[in-house]
Structures are given as C-alpha cells and as structure tokens.
Design a protein around this motif. Structure first.
Motif, PDB file in Angstrom:
ATOM      1  N   THR A 120       0.503  -1.652   5.424  1.00 52.99           N
ATOM      2  CA  THR A 120       1.505  -2.713   5.539  1.00 52.99           C
ATOM      3  C   THR A 120       1.071  -3.978   4.819  1.00 52.99           C
ATOM      4  OG1 THR A 120       0.549  -3.465   7.618  1.00 52.99           O
ATOM      5  CG2 THR A 120       2.354  -1.858   7.744  1.00 52.99           C
ATOM      6  N   GLU A 121      -0.180  -4.040   4.386  1.00 52.08           N
ATOM      7  CA  GLU A 121      -0.668  -5.201   3.648  1.00 52.08           C
ATOM      8  C   GLU A 121      -0.569  -4.932   2.150  1.00 52.08           C
ATOM      9  OE1 GLU A 121      -4.496  -6.588   4.883  1.00 52.08           O
ATOM     10  OE2 GLU A 121      -4.102  -6.089   6.951  1.00 52.08           O
ATOM     11  N   ASN A 122      -1.042  -5.854   1.393  1.00 51.74           N
ATOM     12  CA  ASN A 122      -1.001  -5.736  -0.050  1.00 51.74           C
ATOM     13  C   ASN A 122      -2.396  -5.387  -0.565  1.00 51.74           C
ATOM     14  OD1 ASN A 122      -1.019  -6.239  -2.801  1.00 51.74           O
ATOM     15  ND2 ASN A 122       0.506  -7.846  -2.644  1.00 51.74           N
ATOM     16  N   PRO A 123      -2.647  -4.149  -0.999  1.00 50.31           N
ATOM     17  CA  PRO A 123      -3.984  -3.799  -1.473  1.00 50.31           C
ATOM     18  C   PRO A 123      -4.384  -4.563  -2.741  1.00 50.31           C
ATOM     19  CG  PRO A 123      -2.472  -1.982  -1.874  1.00 50.31           C
ATOM     20  CD  PRO A 123      -1.732  -3.007  -1.062  1.00 50.31           C
ATOM     21  N   GLY A 157       0.816  -1.203   0.000  1.00 52.77           N
ATOM     22  CA  GLY A 157       0.000   0.000   0.000  1.00 52.77           C
ATOM     23  C   GLY A 157       0.851   1.255   0.000  1.00 52.77           C
ATOM     24  N   SER A 158       2.019   1.209   0.609  1.00 50.87           N
ATOM     25  CA  SER A 158       2.872   2.387   0.682  1.00 50.87           C
ATOM     26  C   SER A 158       3.464   2.741  -0.674  1.00 50.87           C
ATOM     27  CB  SER A 158       3.989   2.158   1.703  1.00 50.87           C
ATOM     28  OG  SER A 158       4.768   1.044   1.308  1.00 50.87           O
ATOM     29  N   GLY A 159       3.372   1.849  -1.669  1.00 56.11           N
ATOM     30  CA  GLY A 159       3.918   2.120  -2.988  1.00 56.11           C
ATOM     31  C   GLY A 159       3.030   3.013  -3.829  1.00 56.11           C
ATOM     32  N   PHE A 160       1.805   3.255  -3.384  1.00 54.50           N
ATOM     33  CA  PHE A 160       0.883   4.107  -4.120  1.00 54.50           C
ATOM     34  C   PHE A 160       0.783   5.451  -3.415  1.00 54.50           C
ATOM     35  CE2 PHE A 160      -0.539  -0.242  -4.910  1.00 54.50           C
ATOM     36  CZ  PHE A 160      -0.557  -0.252  -6.294  1.00 54.50           C
ATOM     37  N   ARG A 161       0.701   6.514  -4.204  1.00 54.60           N
ATOM     38  CA  ARG A 161       0.556   7.842  -3.612  1.00 54.60           C
ATOM     39  C   ARG A 161      -0.759   7.946  -2.844  1.00 54.60           C
ATOM     40  NH1 ARG A 161       2.340   9.450  -8.772  1.00 54.60           N
ATOM     41  NH2 ARG A 161       0.199   9.962  -9.275  1.00 54.60           N
ATOM     42  N   ASP A 162      -1.838   7.408  -3.453  1.00 53.47           N
ATOM     43  CA  ASP A 162      -3.154   7.476  -2.821  1.00 53.47           C
ATOM     44  C   ASP A 162      -4.067   6.418  -3.445  1.00 53.47           C
ATOM     45  OD1 ASP A 162      -3.712   8.521  -5.353  1.00 53.47           O
ATOM     46  OD2 ASP A 162      -3.987  10.559  -4.636  1.00 53.47           O
ATOM     47  N   PHE A 163      -5.276   6.341  -2.941  1.00 50.49           N
ATOM     48  CA  PHE A 163      -6.224   5.351  -3.444  1.00 50.49           C
ATOM     49  C   PHE A 163      -6.546   5.597  -4.916  1.00 50.49           C
ATOM     50  CE2 PHE A 163     -10.551   4.090  -4.495  1.00 50.49           C
ATOM     51  CZ  PHE A 163     -10.466   2.718  -4.271  1.00 50.49           C
ATOM     52  N   ASP A 164      -6.648   6.861  -5.322  1.00 50.03           N
ATOM     53  CA  ASP A 164      -6.969   7.171  -6.719  1.00 50.03           C
ATOM     54  C   ASP A 164      -5.963   6.541  -7.674  1.00 50.03           C
ATOM     55  OD1 ASP A 164      -9.177   8.605  -5.958  1.00 50.03           O
ATOM     56  OD2 ASP A 164      -8.165  10.548  -6.061  1.00 50.03           O
ATOM     57  N   GLU A 165      -4.684   6.618  -7.320  1.00 49.79           N
ATOM     58  CA  GLU A 165      -3.652   6.012  -8.167  1.00 49.79           C
ATOM     59  C   GLU A 165      -3.819   4.493  -8.206  1.00 49.79           C
ATOM     60  OE1 GLU A 165       1.158   6.107  -8.717  1.00 49.79           O
ATOM     61  OE2 GLU A 165       0.365   6.045  -6.676  1.00 49.79           O
ATOM     62  N   PHE A 166      -4.054   3.904  -7.043  1.00 48.40           N
ATOM     63  CA  PHE A 166      -4.279   2.459  -6.980  1.00 48.40           C
ATOM     64  C   PHE A 166      -5.466   2.063  -7.849  1.00 48.40           C
ATOM     65  CE2 PHE A 166      -6.770  -0.975  -5.041  1.00 48.40           C
ATOM     66  CZ  PHE A 166      -5.900  -2.028  -5.252  1.00 48.40           C
TER      67      PHE A 166
END
Length: 191
Positions: free
Chosen positions: A64-67, A13-22
């Motif tokens: 810390t998990e994998n979205p 989850g920390s690899g994405f700037r925000d939910f919109d990017e994900f």
C-alpha cells in the motif's frame, strides 16, 4: 498497450508484478537519484544497493506504500551516512599524519559534458533545495516529496522554486554559449 520502460514505473507496490520487475525498472534510476546529491558513481551504486535490499526485505509490507519513494528515502539516508563516515575517516587520517587522498572518479570523466554540467550545477545548491530538486527530477509531485521528506508541501514548493531559479542563474552563462552556437556540439544534425 505495453508500458514504455522509459516512463516512470507505477507509483504503488501493487503496480509491479514482483520485486524483480521493480528492481529492473528502478535500480538505475535510484543510482541517478543519488548522483544528483553529489555522489560518485560508486557511492550512488552502494546507496542504491542498500536501498534495494531494504525494499526487498519489506516488499510484502509495501503493497500500500510507494516502493519508489521508500527506495529513494533509504538511498538518500545511506549516502548521507557514508558521507559522515568518510568525513570522520578523513579527519582521523589527517590527525594521524596521513596525506589527504585525492579522489578521482573515472565515471565523471566518462559522462557527457551536459550531464557533468548538470551534476556540477546541482552541487552548488543548498542541500534542502538539492534534495527537493532530485526528488522532482525523478518524477515525484510536490505532495509526494513533502510526504517522504516529512516537510510541509509549501516548503517543498518554495525549495523547488528557489532551486529552479538558482540553477537558471548558475547555468545562464552556459546557456548563452549553447544558444550562440545554434545547437549543442553533441546534438545530431537535423534532417
């Protein structure tokens, strides 16, 4: 160097700037993930929407998990629930005398021939093999798949191997037709 959007998104989850990017990077991938279970486009889109809503609600707790894995787990469960609901509805219609409705998915007609063939071949696999193969096609390792499905890694590897062998067997007659022509009909000529 900028990340190629065709590459799998980062795994945490920390690899994405925000939910919109994900959402932008993974929504369509989740739809195709569910399609590999045999879902129509509409069923897969519904499951993907439910998954994205669940990821959004838990976004801050997923750091810390994998979205990506969480989204696919929710989507898979949503699709399974919808199939159970459809089966119950169909049974109640048949019991009450309604005719059996034929389902027609326009998207299946619009897909490329090789995509339809792949989805058809995947639908011939036992469900556990199909689940493992769908996760693997989405770029997850055997270890990650085992964690998300709650299965031993050896079982995941075994299901993957059996799925790969069964798919090779199912697709063998089609491969011969493709090979004998030298190239697929929809391939562009090499220059």
């Amino acid at each position: 160097m900028p990340q190629d959007k065709r590459e799998p998104p980062p795994e945490t989850g920390s690899g994405f700037r925000d939910f919109d990017e994900f959402f932008r990077l993974d929504y369509t991938r989740v739809i195709y993930f569910v399609r590999r279970f045999g879902a129509t486009w509409q069923e897969a889109e519904d499951a993907a929407q439910e998954a994205m809503a669940a990821v959004y609600k838990k976004w801050n707790g997923l750091s810390t998990e994998n979205p990506r894995g969480y989204a696919r787990t929710v989507a898979e469960h949503a699709y399974a629930r919808s199939k159970v609901k459809q089966r119950r509805e169909r049974e109640s219609f048949l019991v009450s005398g309604w005719p059996n409705p034929n389902s027609f998915d326009l998207d299946d007609v619009m897909l490329r021939k090789d995509t339809r063939l792949t989805l058809w071949a995947l639908s011939r696999l036992p469900i556990e093999q199909r689940r493992v193969f769908a996760w693997a096609m989405d770029g997850f390792s055997h270890k990650q798949i085992a964690e998300f499905l709650g299965k031993p890694e050896a079982t995941v590897r075994s299901n993957y191997r059996h799925a790969r062998n069964k798919l090779a067997e199912i697709l063998a007659p089609f491969k011969t037709k493709i090979s004998s022509a030298g190239r697929r009909p929809d391939d562009e000529p090499k220059r």
